[in-house]
Each structure stands twice: as structure tokens, then as C-alpha cells.
Design an enzyme around this catalytic site. Structure first.
Site, mmCIF file in Angstrom:
data_model
loop_
_atom_site.group_PDB
_atom_site.id
_atom_site.type_symbol
_atom_site.label_atom_id
_atom_site.label_comp_id
_atom_site.label_asym_id
_atom_site.label_seq_id
_atom_site.Cartn_x
_atom_site.Cartn_y
_atom_site.Cartn_z
ATOM 1 N N ARG A 16 0.818 -1.218 0.000
ATOM 2 C CA ARG A 16 0.000 0.000 0.000
ATOM 3 C C ARG A 16 0.857 1.275 0.000
ATOM 4 N NH1 ARG A 16 -3.805 -0.129 4.907
ATOM 5 N NH2 ARG A 16 -1.997 -1.168 5.816
ATOM 6 N N GLU A 488 -16.154 1.808 18.295
ATOM 7 C CA GLU A 488 -15.506 0.801 17.431
ATOM 8 C C GLU A 488 -13.973 0.855 17.458
ATOM 9 O OE1 GLU A 488 -17.289 0.498 13.505
ATOM 10 O OE2 GLU A 488 -19.246 1.085 14.276
ATOM 11 N N ASP A 603 -25.179 -2.984 10.402
ATOM 12 C CA ASP A 603 -24.794 -2.265 9.186
ATOM 13 C C ASP A 603 -24.922 -3.147 7.954
ATOM 14 O OD1 ASP A 603 -24.047 0.102 10.477
ATOM 15 O OD2 ASP A 603 -22.048 -0.669 10.935
ATOM 16 N N HIS A 699 -16.434 11.737 4.189
ATOM 17 C CA HIS A 699 -15.300 11.428 3.309
ATOM 18 C C HIS A 699 -14.467 12.673 3.031
ATOM 19 C CE1 HIS A 699 -18.235 8.211 2.437
ATOM 20 N NE2 HIS A 699 -17.150 7.475 2.516
ATOM 21 N N CYS A 731 -21.714 8.465 7.563
ATOM 22 C CA CYS A 731 -21.082 7.162 7.768
ATOM 23 C C CYS A 731 -20.211 7.269 9.010
ATOM 24 C CB CYS A 731 -20.259 6.820 6.516
ATOM 25 S SG CYS A 731 -19.678 5.108 6.485
HETATM 26 N N1 GLN Z 1 -20.546 1.325 11.840
HETATM 27 C C1 GLN Z 1 -19.552 1.524 10.837
HETATM 28 C C2 GLN Z 1 -18.691 2.726 11.183
HETATM 29 O O1 GLN Z 1 -19.187 3.646 11.698
HETATM 30 C C3 GLN Z 1 -20.165 1.718 9.493
HETATM 31 C C4 GLN Z 1 -19.131 1.840 8.438
HETATM 32 C C5 GLN Z 1 -19.678 1.828 7.043
HETATM 33 O O2 GLN Z 1 -20.836 1.977 6.829
HETATM 34 N N2 GLN Z 1 -18.838 1.627 6.083
HETATM 35 O O3 GLN Z 1 -17.518 2.758 10.909
HETATM 36 ZN ZN ZN Z 2 -21.364 3.875 5.787
#
Ligand code: GLN
Ligand code: ZN
Length: 759
Positions: A16, A488, A603, A699, A731
Site C-alpha cells: 500500500r 468501534e 450495518d 469522506h 457514515c
Molecule cells: N458502523 C460503521 C462505522 O461507523 C459503518 C461503516 C460503514 O458503513 N462503512 O464505521
Molecule cells: Zn457507511
């Protein structure tokens, strides 16, 4: 002599490298010159690798700093005014389109990003404005061709074709794609001429849009474009490349045009062979036969592929067949060489990009061989595929067979549950929440690295994660968010984290695949039958909930997404795999509920990704098992438990009914880059599930102001009733910087509160 080709090669680097260099550039740690030099050395290594493997058609311009569609926009000068107005260098203007820009020169959003057909790769959606001057405006294909030529390699430059480009573009003004046709023909013909002058023999024009459902107007538009373009062709040969399906709607027109080569996909293209049989391939065209799966990582079944090539040979002279990958190898990882931990008993079943080059070489030799049965390579391949059959978990397949209708139905029905939950959760109107992850800062990554290197004990690691959870629970409470998340921090990846606790899943160290820009994913491999080995999220979830009175969402990944973001088996159906995973997730859902978690988000970020390209296949081949798989995962909970789901895109207008039929209580989705268009559809279709259209584009590093958020909320409320609406980002926030997140969420919550007062 049969030749070999690939539709494209991965570009991010085996380790990468490109990602890290580009990100360093974004952070100002290296300059443009260093970035360009590094990229050049990467390309050199790859060309030499492909040359060494014996590949006949070596691609160029498959390299990109962000995305090939965006590259094409830059190449032909499709750069919207707001980016030109920034007055940045060409490279920075390019990055501004890709990621947005906020700095001394201005403040502009990124262009929107969409999934590339049925893959997990994302392209940047080009924008055409009425005053766009379409002409050669960039130099990349030329520079890269020259670069390879200097190494003694005459490459096949790859460019997204004008049809696909114009079909994918959005038009800001009054002009349509038809109005742009002449300019595009002129620009492309200049590009072809220039490459021809430089010595290019072949140019590959990618037209994946041809595998979608085309109507008469599309077919006319395509043939119109290419008749004119081909009439101007002078010297350089054109390979018209398709992939991800077959070209059933346009086969005869395509075959009749004056292309020098046509690339067809025989892996996903169910009807490719049928069409070849019925129509042959007129003229002296080369057939670039996509027989080697460019999307999956299993060893090719040589006997099957050779039989296919033998069949193809009946309709195309042997010397005109080029053995090729079904699509760009961009969608598979680099090389098994980096997998030092994967047991050889598994490893020998796989072929990544580099190994696929070897397979092409094998296939070429076997195809030409007089007595194939005496070839060791073929015998070894047959034995290898045979050996896979011994891995099977009968108990799991038995459970799937025993499922009945009621396992897929959640009770009581939606409306009744909604009432019960509103009372039980007692949230304010327009409840605020986030999608799950918080920034995975260096600190979090260090924690994981230390655990991996055994510098800390699992206990110390766990405490470290818990400290982060506690920190962010407090932050969220201070921000005034209504439904919290644990953040997370323990997961590197939303699929891998679950797969690691499933039997039947395999993991790699470096099998990265580009998802968008500098973001890569490392899909697990579904090797065998799936079974949850132990509770996965319960401890951290329950810990987070113990710190606050506000509800904390349990955070799971759905069965369809786990499947779609893995490399699937090729020996059982998708339905079988999805149901197996759903049962594993169902165990987790019930455990969370039993441990006091009142809201559970499952998700399905990737649900739409594998929606078949052709409408006729949507239900029969996909939705008919994908939607039930999701229901199977959550149908066991009680009425008070609120089930959320999340999707990373808003283009589900055409499957709104199916999304509603997932029977979740709340769904959040990306909406800020696409101007909330979906909201109209939801209203029109009487969408029942509560919705959180994302109003913060995660993003992009931009920070929306409170006013911007408030405007977005008000626009949503013009269309949807306030008691159905949630306020959240697009997201997860794991890739963003902490300061950006705090500021943005503060503005988001303030906006929600301000609007609430006016309800
Ligand atoms: N729960 C995930 C996060 O918040 C959802 C990520 C995603 O939808 N790609 O990272
Ligand atoms: Zn998402």
C-alpha cells in the site's frame, strides 16, 4: 501463438505504498515532487513484474492517484468552475475534486463518489458544465506510456471510454450528453492520435457501461460515438473492453463496428458465449477473452477454462484469441508472497494478481499444448480442486435446511413496535446519533500494534480500548448526542472483526484491495461453513452502556455486507453463505439484547453493491435471499429493542420497497453528497422505516457550519415528517481527525436543537 492480457493491474502497491505517500502528501509531510517520483518507481516495478511474467499486453495508465474516471475527467478538461477557481496546481485541483478543499484558496465540496458497478471500488462522478471546454487537458496517459517505453515496454494505455464517461457524468446546465458528443469524439480522437504518434500499438477503451440494461437510445448513442471515432482512427488499434457482465443488448452492433479487438467477460457475462455462438466475431478482430476471474482469489479451474477456450475457438480463429482477465485485477490483492502466516494447505488454493499472471502463462501453454493430459500443471490443478471437498461442517448446513418461514419474521409488526419503542426510549424529536466509529487515532492504532507484537497483554489492550470508550462516551454526552455509540476502537475493519470470530473465515496480512482513493480494505476469505465461535461485541457494548443512562447502540455488521465484502466461496451458493452468516449474527444480536443493549445497529453498508447489474436478475439472483438474510439476523429480538441499519449510499430509490422489507426500525444512509434526492422518493413511496439521511460528508475534511446543517435538516423536513427523522453523519467517523469530528458534531447537534425548538 496465443497471447495474454490483463484488463488492468492493482496500483496501490504491494505494501500500500501509494496510499501512504499520498496521505503524507495530503498532510504536507512530503512535497508533490517526491510523491510523483515515488509513484514513478512503483509503476516501474509493476511493469517489470508483468513483463517478467510473460504477459503480452501490459497495461499503462491503469495507475491513478485517486480514480480512473476522475483521471479521465482531468484528461479531457471536465473540471467544474469552482475547482478551477481555486487556482491550485493541476495535481491539487485533481485532489480537490476528489476530496474537497478547505483552505486559503477557498472552500469547495468534493465531487460525489459512487460504487463502480457491482464492486466495492468507488469512482468519482464527473460533472459537465455547459461551458466545459472538452479537449486534451492532461498528460498522464502520454507520460506513462513514454515512461514504460523508456523501460523497453510498449504498453497498452487504458482510458475510460467516452460512452461510459458520458453515461456516468452528471450535467449541471442545459447541455446533455448528446450535446457533448462531438467534443468528446474530437478529444478522444486527439488522444488516440497522440498515443499513436508516440508509438502505441493498442489503446484499451473501457466501456463497462455496455453490460448494463441498454435501451435503443443508448445503443444509438454508442454506435454514433464510435462510428465517428473509428472513422478518424489512424494507425493505433482500439480494444473495446467490457467487464462485469455480458453485452447482450448491443452485441451485434459492437461486433459490426471497426474495432481491432473486443474484450468480453466470460466469468460474470452469463451470455457472452451464447452471443459468440450465435453471431461469431466478424472481421479480423482479436477477442480478448476474459476467462480468468479478476474479482475472486481462488485458483483458476484449468480444465474448465480450457474447455471454455476450446469452445470459443470454434467461433474465433485460435490466433485471434487473447487470454485475459475478466476485469481489472484492481479488485484483487497483489500477491500471496506477503502472506507469510497463511498455512500452505489454504494458500495453495489462492491466486492474487501476481499469481494470476502465472495462471495466464500456464493457460497459454496448456491451451497450445498438443497432449494436455500429460501436462503436470493441469494434473496438479485438478488434484488441488479436488482436495477442497474434505472441508465441510454438516451441522451448519443442516441448520440452514431446517429454517422455516417464521424464522424470517419479526413480531409484532412495525407500527406497533414503533409506538412501544418511542415510549421505551423516550428520545426527543429529531434524535441525534452517529454511525458507529470514532477517529482511529495513532493512539488507537498503536494499541493494536502493541498487542500484535505482544508488547502488551490482551488484558492491557482491553483496558486501553475501554479507556477510549469511556473518553468518547463522555464526549458524546457533553456534545448532547441522544443515542451514543461505543466508537468501534477495537475494530480495524467492520468485516474482519466479525470474521475473526467465525470458523470458516480466513484472514490475510496484506491482501489489500482499493476501495476509494487511498482507502483500502482487506476482505476475509470465506473458506468453509460459518459458525460463530464466541460472543464478539458484547463485552465492550455492555461496558459502554454501563457508563451512561443514554442508550448506546450495539454495533454489528450485517450478513449481506460480510458476504459482499469477503471473497466468497465458489463451491456453494451466495444464499447458503448469507444464511450461515445471518445465523452467526443472530446469536450476537440476542446476546446484546440479553445484556441490556436497547438499540442495535446492523450495518448493511454493502447491500446494494452486489445488486445485479441487470434488472431482470435483481430479485431472483439477489434480493430474494439478501433481504431475508438480514431479517433472519434480527427477527429474534423483542419489541422494545430498536434495530437500526446503515447503508453507505442513498441510491436505493429503485429498491425502496425491498429496503423497507428488511423490517429494520431505523435506517441511516449517505445523503450529503447527493443533495438529499432520495428523500423525495421515500416520501412518494410511503417509506415506513424511520430515516437518518446523513448530513455530514465524512469522506471530506470539511467542517459544515451550524447553518449548513440547519439548512439540510429543514430541507429534509420539507419532505418527511419530523417523527420519522434522525440526525446523523453519512457514515462512520474513523478516518477523520478528532478536531474535525468534535467541531462538526457540535454544529450538527446545535442545528438539531435549533430546529427542534421550531417544531
Ligand atoms: N458502523 C460503521 C462505522 O461507523 C459503518 C461503516 C460503514 O458503513 N462503512 O464505521
Ligand atoms: Zn457507511
Amino acid at each position: 501463438m496465443t497471447k495474454t492480457s490483463v484488463v488492468g493491474f492493482p496500483r496501490i502497491g504491494a505494501q500500500r505504498e501509494l496510499k501512504f505517500w499520498t496521505e503524507s502528501y495530503f498532510k504536507g509531510r512530503i512535497g508533490a515532487e517526491e510523491l510523483l517520483e515515488n509513484a514513478k518507481s512503483l509503476r516501474k516495478d509493476q511493469w517489470l513484474l508483468q513483463k517478467k511474467s510473460g504477459l503480452d499486453f501490459i497495461p499503462s495508465n491503469d495507475f491513478s492517484f485517486y480514480d480512473g474516471v476522475l483521471d479521465t475527467a482531468a484528461l479531457v478538461g471536465a473540471v467544474p468552475a469552482e475547482y478551477r477557481a481555486l487556482g491550485l496546481s493541476a495535481l491539487d485541483t485533481y485532489f480537490a475534486m476528489a476530496r474537497g478543499y478547505q483552505g486559503e484558496n477557498g472552500d469547495v465540496k468534493a465531487l460525489s463518489m459512487k460504487k463502480w458497478f457491482n464492486t466495492n471500488y468507488h469512482y468519482i462522478v464527473p460533472v459537465l458544465e455547459d461551458d466545459a471546454e472538452i479537449k486534451i487537458s492532461g498528460g498522464k496517459p502520454f507520460e506513462l506510456f513514454a515512461e514504460a517505453l523508456e523501460l523497453g515496454i510498449k504498453t497498452k494505455p487504458i482510458i475510460v471510454g467516452p460512452f461510459t464517461f458520458l453515461k456516468l457524468a452528471v450535467y449541471r446546465g442545459a447541455k446533455t450528453k448528446e450535446d457533448f458528443a462531438q467534443e468528446f469524439i474530437a478529444a478522444y480522437s486527439d488522444i488516440l492520435a497522440k498515443l499513436g504518434e508516440m508509438g502505441a500499438e493498442w489503446v484499451q477503451l473501457d466501456e463497462p457501461y455496455l453490460v448494463t440494461d441498454l435501451d435503443k437510445a443508448d445503443i444509438e448513442f454508442f454506435t454514433g460515438l464510435y462510428k465517428k471515432l473509428l472513422a478518424k482512427k489512424d494507425g493505433v488499434k482500439i480494444l473495446l473492453q467490457t467487464y462485469f457482465g455480458d453485452v447482450r443488448d448491443i452485441y451485434s452492433e459492437l461486433a459490426a463496428l471497426d474495432f481491432d479487438g473486443i474484450g468480453l467477460d466470460f466469468t460474470e457475462g452469463k451470455k457472452s458465449l451464447e452471443f459468440l455462438r450465435a453471431n461469431g466475431l466478424p472481421g479480423e478482430k482479436l477477442l480478448f477473452a476474459g476467462v480468468l476471474n479478476g474479482k475472486n482469489i481462488w485458483r483458476n479451474d484449468y480444465s474448465k477454462t480450457l474447455a471454455l477456450l476450446d469452445e470459443i475457438k470454434k467461433y474465433v480463429p485460435e490466433e485471434n484469441i487473447v487470454i485475459s482477465s475478466s476485469c481489472s485485477l484492481l479488485h484483487v490483492p497483489y500477491s500471496l508472497d506477503s502472506e507469510t502466516k497463511l498455512d500452505e494447505k489454504y494458500k495453495r488454493h489462492f491466486a492474487f494478481a501476481r499469481e494470476k499472471l502465472g495462471e495466464l502463462e500456464d493457460l497459454k501453454k496448456l491451451f497450445e499444448s498438443g497432449v494436455r493430459s500429460e501436462e503436470k500443471k493441469l494434473r496438479d490443478n485438478i488434484n488441488l480442486l479436488d482436495a477442497k471437498k474434505q472441508f465441510a461442517d454438516r451441522e451448519i448446513s443442516g441448520k440452514i435446511a431446517a429454517l422455516t418461514e417464521k424464522d424470517f419474521i419479526r413480531l409484532p409488526a412495525f407500527a406497533e413496535r414503533e409506538k412501544i419503542q418511542k415510549e421505551a426510549l423516550a428520545l426527543p424529536p429529531l434524535p441525534t446519533t452517529t454511525i458507529g466509529s470514532f477517529p482511529q487515532t495513532g493512539e488507537v492504532q498503536t494499541l493494536r500494534t502493541k498487542l500484535r507484537k505482544k508488547e502488551i497483554t490482551p488484558e492491557e489492550y482491553k483496558n486501553g480500548v475501554k479507556a477510549k470508550i469511556a473518553e468518547w462516551i463522555e464526549i458524546q454526552e457533553n456534545l448532547g448526542i441522544d443515542v451514543l455509540v461505543h466508537g468501534e476502537f477495537e475494530r480495524n475493519d467492520m468485516v474482519e472483526y466479525f470474521g475473526e470470530n467465525f470458523s470458516g473465515c480466513l484472514f490475510t496480512q496484506k491482501a489489500w484491495v482499493q476501495s476509494y482513493g487511498t482507502r483500502c480494505v482487506k476482505p476475509p476469505i470465506i473458506w468453509g461453513d460459518i459458525r460463530r465461535e464466541r460472543p464478539i461485541t458484547v463485552e465492550y457494548g455492555a461496558y459502554a452502556q454501563s457508563l451512561t443512562d443514554r442508550p448506546v447502540k450495539g454495533m454489528l455488521t450485517g450478513p449481506v455486507t460480510i458476504l459482499n465484502w469477503s471473497f466468497p466461496r465458489e463451491d456453494v451458493s451466495s444464499k447458503e453463505m448469507a444464511f450461515q452468516i445471518a445465523l452467526a449474527i443472530r446469536d450476537e444480536v440476542l446476546d446484546l439484547e440479553a445484556n441490556g443493549i436497547r438499540v442495535i445497529q446492523i450495518d448493511e453498508a454493502a447491500l446494494k453493491e452486489k445488486l445485479p447489474i441487470r434488472r431482470a436478475d435483481w430479485h431472483s439472483e439477489y434480493l430474494d435471499w439478501a433481504i431475508p438474510a438480514f431479517r433472519l439476523a434480527h427477527s429474534g429480538v423483542g419489541p422494545r429493542t430498536q434495530i437500526h441499519t446503515h447503508m453507505c449510499y442513498s441510491e436505493f430509490a429503485e429498491i425502496v420497497k425491498d429496503i423497507d422489507a428488511m423490517d429494520a426500525d431505523v435506517i441511516s444512509f449517505e445523503a450529503s453528497r447527493s443533495n438529499l434526492e432520495i428523500v423525495d422518493v421515500l416520501r412518494r413511496e410511503g417509506f415506513r422505516t424511520e430515516v437518518g439521511p446523513g448530513i455530514y460528508d465524512i469522506h471530506s475534511p470539511r467542517i459544515p457550519s451550524e447553518g449548513e446543517f440547519e439548512g439540510a435538516i429543514r430541507r429534509i423536513l420539507e419532505k418527511l415528517s419530523a417523527d420519522k427523522v434522525w440526525i446523523n453523519p453519512d457514515c462512520g467517523l474513523k478516518t477523520r481527525a478528532v478536531a474535525e469530528v468534535l467541531e462538526s458534531l457540535k454544529n450538527m447537534v446545535a442545528a438539531a436543537k435549533a430546529v427542534r425548538k421550531t417544531l
